[in-house]
Motif scaffolding. Structure first.
Motif: not given
Length: 638
Positions: A311-316
């Motif tokens: 899973h990942g994020f673009g901001f936090s």
């Protein structure tokens, strides 16, 4: 050392309070949310300048009197350090650590030099004005040292990052651990930059080659995500649970004070993934908890890697990014299961360590002891007097707010009928006025500031009984005979401002008119400058500039109060020309007045001149009517 770190932690509470709002502005303004650039820029204005904000907050918090001069010193220290150090090595980036270091230096130098004295020809640069000067010089030297000492440290961080990227599950765990551990120094950004924007390559459907864990995940690389996934359980569940543990462990009387702050920063962490407000709230107050937090972050990263979660994020790693990127993730539901377990672990470990080791997390600081020790003058008698004053006012449950002006407490109470006037006078009050059902004024004298400062922490802590021995000190203090005062001969007292002399009884204020504060006279000024009427020392310049206290060399205390209710003008209409502690001679200018402004905004410009510590002496006014400033033989004391 722990005590010193706790002071730094407390100093950060004020700037930390601004971070939740900044975090929400920053996140909601992003293109994938509301897409309002100026909103995200407003939040980034705070988040991107944490270093200088911390420099200001720490310096002011370390200052013995919380003076703004220390805050200025902290800001100057940071600007000098960051501007000078890059001329030696432009690749240096000390991050938040530069702000923390600058705040410490600025605060310590303020405490050391705030009252330094120089010869008369250099006197302008003495006292608080010298603090920014010595701060700039100190930070220039420090920048020269760090310009050569810091690059090896920074290189060591870079080398550790290279190992982390190629060490599998242990590398992911080490990255999570160091990411949190290095947060106070700002060096976690070095590792993040490599991992998030440079680690690995992926060619997307259009043939574009993208680099970095974040970019590869958002572009659909199925191998991306291991260096991001483990943050979600920590930021969405672990740290909010830590806030719950800190609230549960807080002192009963402090829960209401810290509860709102802890809830807001916990919600910010859950929603946006911005955790600095939580982490800075305890990293200095209780460093052992921060090390535990860093270890748990590393464990979370390793478990997510072992469960093959991507899973990942673009901001936090907050709830917003969890939902937005859910469709790109692999095994995302497992993160929620992990989060519940992580939250339980955080709560149990944090609560156990806080209570078992008596760690000073928010709500558990020694506010009661420090309040009693530092309130007002720090004298036990003042603390005991504060206790009895609160009780005479009807107790903590009857007091709504404490305020004060030059000579009196201005109390907001629930019921003025519960105020015991007799007890207030027994413990030093000169007079009591019940303005209405909820407002009471208690005439104390020029020591009112010390008493009010001693009352405030007592009110916050339930007004516990004073320490043994304090009662005797109060009795001794209030019953001891005043030392004999020498007379003021007529020639030694001059008219302090041009205007009309009037009897004190004509002042439209009961406290002054009835002599509750002491004998004296009053002036209806027509001039715009107030001069010292005697030779002496300035013992008080009130923050709102409307009143000045002078002590003669024979110990007589004189209060000059310009206008009535002018405390409400917050200093507008006044310009002070002297400082507390300054020696003055008859005729020295002390205060500039905007007379037209004062006439338009104050109930009266009548200016009482009160002798506040006379006992047996008589004050005889020898002149009347209009008098020019500097006219001698106005009155005598004998």
């Amino acid at each position: 050392m722990f005590s010193f770190l706790q002071k730094i932690g407390k100093s950060l509470m004020f700037p930390i309070a601004t971070l939740p709002a900044a975090a929400l502005l920053l996140r909601f303004g992003q293109d994938d949310m509301l897409g309002i650039p100026f909103m995200s820029a407003a939040g980034a204005g705070i988040i991107d300048n944490l270093a200088i904000i911390f420099a200001i907050g720490i310096a002011m918090g370390l200052a013995h009197d919380g003076n703004g001069g220390a805050a200025l010193a902290g800001a100057i220290a940071y600007l000098v350090l960051t501007s000078a150090i890059v001329t030696i090595n432009e690749s240096i980036n000390m991050g938040v650590f530069a702000g923390i270091l600058s705040g410490i230096v600025g605060g310590l130098l303020y405490n050391k030099f705030y009252n330094v004295k120089f010869p008369q020809w250099l006197a302008f640069f003495g006292g608080r004005r010298f603090v920014p000067i010595i701060t700039a010089a100190t930070m220039t030297i420090l920048a020269g040292v760090l310009g050569y000492a810091w690059p090896p440290i920074q290189d060591g961080i870079d080398s550790a990052g290279e190992w982390i990227l190629n060490a599998g599950m242990f590398g992911v765990g080490a990255y999570g651990f160091l990411n949190r551990l290095l947060l106070p120094t700002g060096l976690h950004h070095v590792i993040n930059t490599i991992v998030w924007f440079d680690f690995g390559t992926f060619t997307d459907a259009s043939g574009e080659v993208v680099r970095g864990e974040i970019n590869r995940f958002l572009k659909g690389d199925p191998t991306a995500g291991p260096f991001l996934s483990g943050f979600f359980p920590i930021m969405m569940f672990g740290l909010p649970a830590a806030c719950l543990a800190m609230y549960a462990a807080a002192k009963k009387e402090r829960k209401a004070i810290v509860g709102g702050m802890l809830f807001s920063i916990a919600f910010t962490s859950f929603l946006t993934g911005i955790t600095e407000p939580i982490e800075f709230s305890f990293m200095f107050l209780s460093p052992i908890l921060y090390v535990v937090h860093a270890l748990l972050t590393g464990v979370s990263m390793m478990v997510a890697y072992a469960l093959d979660i991507h899973h990942g994020f673009g901001f936090s790693a907050g709830a917003i990014d969890y939902v937005l990127n859910y469709g790109l993730a692999k095994n995302p539901l497992l993160l929620l299961v992990m989060g519940l377990v992580v939250g339980a672990i955080y709560f149990v470990i944090f609560y156990f360590l806080i209570v078992k080791l008596d760690l000073k997390t928010p709500g558990r600081e020694d506010e009661d002891e420090e309040g009693a020790e530092n309130a007002g003058t720090g004298n036990k008698a003042v603390d005991a007097r504060a206790y009895h004053t609160i009780e005479a006012l009807g107790g903590t449950d009857n007091i709504v707010a404490v305020d004060y002006c030059t000579t009196r407490l201005r109390m907001t109470v629930k019921d003025s009928d519960r105020v015991n006037e007799k007890d207030l006078k027994r413990h030093g009050a000169m007079g009591v006025m019940k303005v209405n059902k909820t407002n009471v004024q208690v005439v104390i004298g020029t020591a009112v500031e010390f008493l009010a400062d001693a009352m405030k922490p007592r009110l916050a802590n339930g007004n516990p009984a004073p320490a043994a021995g304090s009662e005797a000190e109060v009795i001794e203090e209030t019953t001891a005979e005043e030392p004999a005062m020498k007379a003021i001969v007529a020639e030694d007292f001059e008219m302090p401002i041009t205007g009309e002399l009037i009897p004190l009884s004509q002042v439209p204020d009961e406290v002054f008119a009835k002599g509750m504060m002491g004998p004296g006279l009053a002036i209806l000024p027509t001039g715009d400058t107030l001069y010292s009427p005697v030779d002496g020392r300035v013992v008080s310049v009130f923050p709102t500039k409307h009143a000045i206290g002078i002590e003669t060399d024979t110990g007589i205390e004189i209060l000059i109060h310009v206008g009535l209710d002018t405390v409400n003008l917050k200093g507008e209409g006044f310009e002070t020309l002297v400082e507390q502690g300054q020696l003055v001679q008859r005729g020295d200018a002390m205060l500039k007045l905007d007379l037209e402004f004062l006439k338009a905004n104050a109930p009266s410009i009548a200016t009482p001149i009160i002798f506040t510590n006379l006992t047996e002496q008589q004050v005889t006014v020898m002149k009347e009517g209009f008098q020019e400033h500097g006219t001698a033989s106005i009155l005598k004391v004998e």
